[in-house]
Design a protein around this motif. Structure first.
Motif, short mmCIF file in Angstrom:
data_model
loop_
_atom_site.label_atom_id
_atom_site.label_comp_id
_atom_site.label_asym_id
_atom_site.label_seq_id
_atom_site.Cartn_x
_atom_site.Cartn_y
_atom_site.Cartn_z
N CYS B 65 -67.70 42.65 -31.31
CA CYS B 65 -66.98 43.15 -30.11
C CYS B 65 -67.95 43.90 -29.21
CB CYS B 65 -65.84 44.06 -30.53
SG CYS B 65 -64.95 44.75 -29.11
N ARG B 66 -67.89 43.59 -27.93
CA ARG B 66 -68.72 44.30 -26.94
C ARG B 66 -67.85 44.87 -25.84
NH1 ARG B 66 -71.79 40.92 -23.93
NH2 ARG B 66 -70.48 39.19 -24.58
N ASN B 67 -66.57 45.10 -26.17
CA ASN B 67 -65.65 45.48 -25.12
C ASN B 67 -65.77 46.92 -24.65
OD1 ASN B 67 -64.91 42.92 -25.58
ND2 ASN B 67 -62.73 43.29 -25.85
N CYS B 68 -66.53 47.75 -25.36
CA CYS B 68 -66.81 49.07 -24.79
C CYS B 68 -68.23 49.46 -25.18
CB CYS B 68 -65.80 50.11 -25.26
SG CYS B 68 -66.22 50.93 -26.80
N MET B 70 -69.26 52.09 -26.73
CA MET B 70 -69.54 52.74 -28.02
C MET B 70 -70.17 51.68 -28.91
SD MET B 70 -66.43 55.29 -28.85
CE MET B 70 -65.07 54.13 -28.94
N GLY B 71 -69.75 50.41 -28.64
CA GLY B 71 -70.26 49.28 -29.41
C GLY B 71 -71.61 48.87 -28.90
N PRO B 72 -72.10 47.69 -29.19
CA PRO B 72 -71.39 46.61 -29.91
C PRO B 72 -71.07 46.96 -31.37
CG PRO B 72 -73.70 46.06 -29.62
CD PRO B 72 -73.46 47.29 -28.82
N CYS B 73 -69.93 46.43 -31.80
CA CYS B 73 -69.50 46.62 -33.19
C CYS B 73 -69.35 45.26 -33.85
CB CYS B 73 -68.14 47.31 -33.25
SG CYS B 73 -68.12 48.95 -32.50
N GLY B 85 -64.43 48.51 -36.20
CA GLY B 85 -65.26 48.94 -35.09
C GLY B 85 -65.15 50.44 -34.94
N CYS B 87 -63.87 52.22 -32.67
CA CYS B 87 -62.53 52.64 -32.26
C CYS B 87 -61.50 52.43 -33.36
CB CYS B 87 -62.10 51.89 -31.01
SG CYS B 87 -61.90 50.12 -31.30
N ILE B 94 -60.30 42.36 -33.39
CA ILE B 94 -61.48 41.91 -32.63
C ILE B 94 -61.43 40.40 -32.40
CG2 ILE B 94 -64.01 41.66 -32.74
CD1 ILE B 94 -64.12 44.41 -34.08
N ARG B 97 -58.70 39.60 -29.82
CA ARG B 97 -59.10 39.99 -28.46
C ARG B 97 -60.13 39.02 -27.91
NH1 ARG B 97 -59.81 46.46 -28.94
NH2 ARG B 97 -61.70 45.80 -29.99
N MET B 215 -60.83 48.21 -23.96
CA MET B 215 -60.80 49.14 -25.09
C MET B 215 -59.47 49.92 -25.10
SD MET B 215 -61.37 52.46 -26.09
CE MET B 215 -61.07 52.74 -27.81
#
Ligand code: SF4
Ligand code: SF4
Ligand code: SF4
Lengths: 183, 643
Positions: B65-68, B70-73, B85, B87, B94, B97, B215
């Motif tokens: 996930c690269r949606n925020c 804080m990541g990538p997770c 992740g 969050c 993930i 999404r 996110m």
């Protein structure tokens, strides 16, 4: 003999090596089928993060027969099971002298890097941590028996892991003495 | 001695080269050019694929996930590492999404294409796009009445203008649902309403996907996927359907006609212009400009025997369906066309155009001309295309191609022999026509078992599957078992190349289907158009279902995308399954990292929309799955289900 050499400065921390290692040690040897396997396949390589060096470091131990690290450890913090050849690390006896790491070809480039950066505080927790984890899990890197190229080496997109005769990589010839390495 | 050894190693070298080439494609024309590519040291998608191997496992499983920021997770699929992740998003969240974003991108591509078609239609109606005209007045009037536009006492342009406004409203609609959904059988529409997935505004669904996947918004996999279905429907029963309708009005509703396909359609002595991409707005004009007497004269002056336009991908399918303009190849043949060394201009608009064409064209004399205001590429000649000056720009493009003819290097030219006849142009209207104006003969044939069922086979090429191997073998299996196949997109081109789109191909069909094809003079595989024209398949299945007073999911129908690769294909999958058609995918979508999402797509959707997905890369096994499904449907209908 060829061995897996770790070039930490190239690692991007993607963990592709970890997954590839687990898949290579699964029953089906295929990512999609390995997902549901019981017991879940176990990886032999761990990507750890060194905040002091600000890098990610892939670490794996082969638990070599007649492990050189065990034989050079002055305090016998490292020991090896005669039957399984599993290496164990006893932190209570360890005095952080680095001797073991200097004789391990896999980590040589890491220690060169540490020398260049001069960041000795990063300590040796990484490879020791892995040795302990592998000991706990009862697994060791077997250099992917049956494969020409180890799975992790094949999976690493940045060639942070390479599989070479030690002499093939300039500058990776094992040092004769400790002083040669530390300069 | 030494020399001998050299020869030997060269022999085995070229042998491995040959072997490698045979592994890449089943099409002899493509094999010839792949060999040429190797000899000339130019790189193709297959070479780049090899350099990508092995591909990232997290990506393949959909658990990154690269949606925020804080990541990538990413989630460790084997449970030793991170399970969530930062969050707290689990693999299920993930994966769901990521899938929703993919559907949104696919729906956006189709629907934005539709928007441009409607805008061109609008400009035409106002007299601002003089190169275009109304070609199918009957369709204009029937669409106008569907959209509740009074036509009495108005001229055609006025009707067109009001229709264009009504269509444009569908994109930004804030209340109510998309009008095209009314074409679906009543039970289907009722089901969608109960599930709350009747699509609202076309743009709205796509925007909502992006919002939901931001996110910290939608974090329930099932809930996320329902929006995926609704967005898919906004494509199939919205954007794509509108694109097909408007393009039919502007350029004519396709009727059966003959043409030719494969790299062999390139001409040795004429100027070769390839139209590649997706929108007929451009290719229609190019086809017209290629017949311009001024340009033909120029071509003659430059030593060419004429101007030859050939298509690739769906912009090619559009002109193939309406004019019989030949097609040079499928998605994976775009680079190969340039490598023939015989292409003066590769003219592209949007979608499925490889950026590699820029560098590749530089190895030959080919001009790589990009035309869409939305799509630029490395090393192109930019010739932006606007409806107001469509024909002038098309002429300019052809002129560039013609002037490039003298730079063709005969030593570098190798045009494969393969050039296959095909019968195309089976719009829903044309099929009903062929049946004598009513779906009844087809229904009777299905009831009797002569036609065992209908298979809708569509989609791209993908380097992960030997080029055209999945397409051709799957379709052959189906017709062998008396399943009538309707096809669009690159599957249609692949089938055409394999000689399955000629009436004589009925010899490869089972006895029942063969007899039906012979009686009607049609091939066992019907080319229904480009990828947006999958909407034609939806309309046709609705006609069948309505006639029988059933839902689409009751019909002995199955779908497949044997070599899919694009995000559009994911959106298509979403709307085809939500429309009630079981669909087999030939390449694995990036969802296996979540057991919940995988189970939902491959099993539980059955209880929701009466259809689900299956994944099967082997075309023979995929065909078996489709046949099994059709058997089951026949059984529930009380028809003979014993093959
Ligand atoms: S060589 Fe094989 S066993 Fe060893 S860490 Fe790499 S993948 Fe794992
Ligand atoms: S695959 Fe390579 S780059 Fe990725 S984590 Fe492992 S060593 Fe680092
Ligand atoms: S949204 Fe959640 S899972 Fe995705 S990058 Fe951000 S913290 Fe990680």
């Amino acid at each position: 003999m060829k061995d897996l050499i770790i070039r930490p400065e190239r690692c991007l921390g993607c963990r592709s090596c970890e997954i590839a290692c687990a898949v290579a040690h699964s029953k089906s040897k295929s990512l999609f089928s390995a997902l549901g396997e019981q017991p879940a396949p176990k990886k032999r390589i761990y990507v750890d993060c060194s905040p002091n060096l600000e890098i990610s470091i892939p670490i794996t131990c082969r638990h070599c027969e007649d492990a050189p690290c065990v034989s050079v450890c002055p305090t016998k913090a490292l020991s090896q099971d005669e039957v399984t050849s599993i290496v164990s690390h006893n932190p209570d006896r360890c005095v952080d002298c680095w001797t073991c790491s200097m004789v391990c070809p896999r980590f040589l480039p890491l220690y060169r890097l540490i020398r260049v950066i001069g960041c000795w505080t990063s300590s040796m927790a990484y490879n020791r941590g892995v040795i302990s984890r592998q000991t706990d899990a009862g697994v060791k890197c077997d250099l992917c028996q049956g494969r020409d190229i180890p799975a992790c080496v094949e999976a690493c997109p940045t060639h942070a892991l390479v599989f070479y005769e030690l002499e093939e990589i300039p500058g990776t010839k094992l040092p004769e003495t400790t002083s040669e390495l530390t300069g | 001695m030494e020399q001998k050894e050299n020869e030997k190693s060269m022999d085995s070298d070229s042998e491995t080269m040959l072997k490698k080439v045979y592994e890449k494609s089943i099409d002899p024309a493509s094999q010839t050019i792949l060999l040429k590519a190797k000899q000339e040291g130019v790189e193709t998608a297959w070479d780049r694929y090899e350099k990508q191997l092995p591909q990232c496992s997290f990506g393949q499983l959909g658990v990154c996930c690269r949606n925020c920021n804080m990541g990538p997770c990413r989630i460790d699929p084997f449970g030793e590492g991170a399970e969530k992740g930062i969050c707290g998003a689990t693999a299920d969240i993930i994966v769901a999404r990521n899938l929703l974003r993919t559907i949104a991108a696919g729906a956006a591509a189709h629907s934005d294409h539709a928007r441009d078609a409607v805008l061109a239609f609008k400009k035409m109606s106002e007299g601002a796009a003089g190169s275009y005209a109304i070609k199918d007045e009957a369709k204009l009037l029937s669409l106008a009445s569907e959209y509740g536009i009074p036509t009495e006492g108005k001229n055609r342009e006025k009707v067109a203008s009001e229709l264009a406004d009504a269509l444009l409203l569908e994109f930004g609609k804030q209340t109510g649902s998309l009008l095209c959904t009314m074409r679906a059988p009543e039970p289907r529409l009722k089901l969608w309403t109960e599930l709350g997935i009747v699509p609202r505004g076309i743009d709205r669904e796509i925007v909502e996907c992006m919002h939901r996947t931001h996110m910290g918004v939608d974090n329930n996999a099932t809930h996320i996927l329902l929006q995926g279905l609704r967005t898919g429907l906004s494509d199939g029963w919205g954007g794509s359907m509108i694109a097909t309708d408007v393009q039919d009005i502007l350029f004519g509703t396709p009727q059966p006609r003959m043409s030719t396909v494969n790299l062999g359609v390139l001409s040795r002595d004429k100027v070769n212009v390839i139209v590649h991409g997706h929108e007929p707005i451009l290719s229609e004009m190019i086809v017209e400009a290629a017949e311009d007497s001024e340009l033909l004269k120029l071509a003659q002056e430059k030593g060419a025997a004429g101007i030859n336009v050939a298509g690739i991908c769906c912009t090619g399918n559009e002109t193939l369906m309406r004019h019989g303009t030949p097609i040079a190849g499928t998605f994976l043949q775009q680079e190969l066309a340039v490598i023939t060394g015989a292409v003066e201009a590769m003219v592209v608009d949007v979608q499925c155009v490889m950026p590699s064409l820029g560098e590749l064209s530089g190895c030959y004399h080919t001009k790589f001309i990009s035309t869409s205001p939305k799509a630029d590429f490395p090393n192109t000649v930019r010739m932006e295309f606007h409806e107001e000056k469509a024909y002038e720009t098309a002429k300019e493009i052809i002129r560039v191609a013609v002037e490039n003819f003298p730079f063709r290097n005969p030593e570098k030219v190798n045009i494969p022999r393969e050039k296959q006849e095909c019968m195309v142009g089976f719009s829903a209207e044309a099929i009903l026509n062929a049946l004598g104006g009513s779906p009844d003969p087809l229904i009777e044939a299905i009831k009797s078992g002569a036609v065992w069922g209908v298979g809708a086979v569509v989609g791209c090429n993908n380097v992960k599957i030997k080029h055209n191997y999945g397409h051709v073998n799957l379709v052959k299996e189906l017709i062998k078992n008396n399943v009538l196949v309707v096809t669009t997109g690159c599957n249609a081109i692949a089938c055409a190349e394999a000689g399955l789109l000629v009436p004589e191909a009925s010899e490869l069909a089972g006895e029942g289907l063969k007899a039906v094809c012979k009686a009607l003079g049609i091939p066992p595989v019907l080319h229904m158009g480009s990828c947006v024209d999958i909407s034609r398949i939806l309309v046709l299945s609705s006609v069948l279902a309505n006639r029988l007073g059933m839902d689409i999911s009751d019909l002995p129908v199955a779908g497949a995308a044997p070599e899919w690769m694009s995000e559009k294909a994911v959106s298509i999958g979403a709307y085809v399954v939500s429309s009630g058609v079981f669909t087999v995918l030939g390449t694995v979508p990036p969802v296996l990292g979540s057991q919940a999402v995988t189970a939902l797509l491959t099993r539980d959707l059955n209880n929701v929309v009466g259809a689900s997905f299956a994944v099967e890369p082997d075309p023979f096994k995929a065909a078996a799955l489709m046949l099994e499904h059709i058997d089951g449907k026949r059984k529930s209908l009380g028809l003979n289900s014993d093959r």
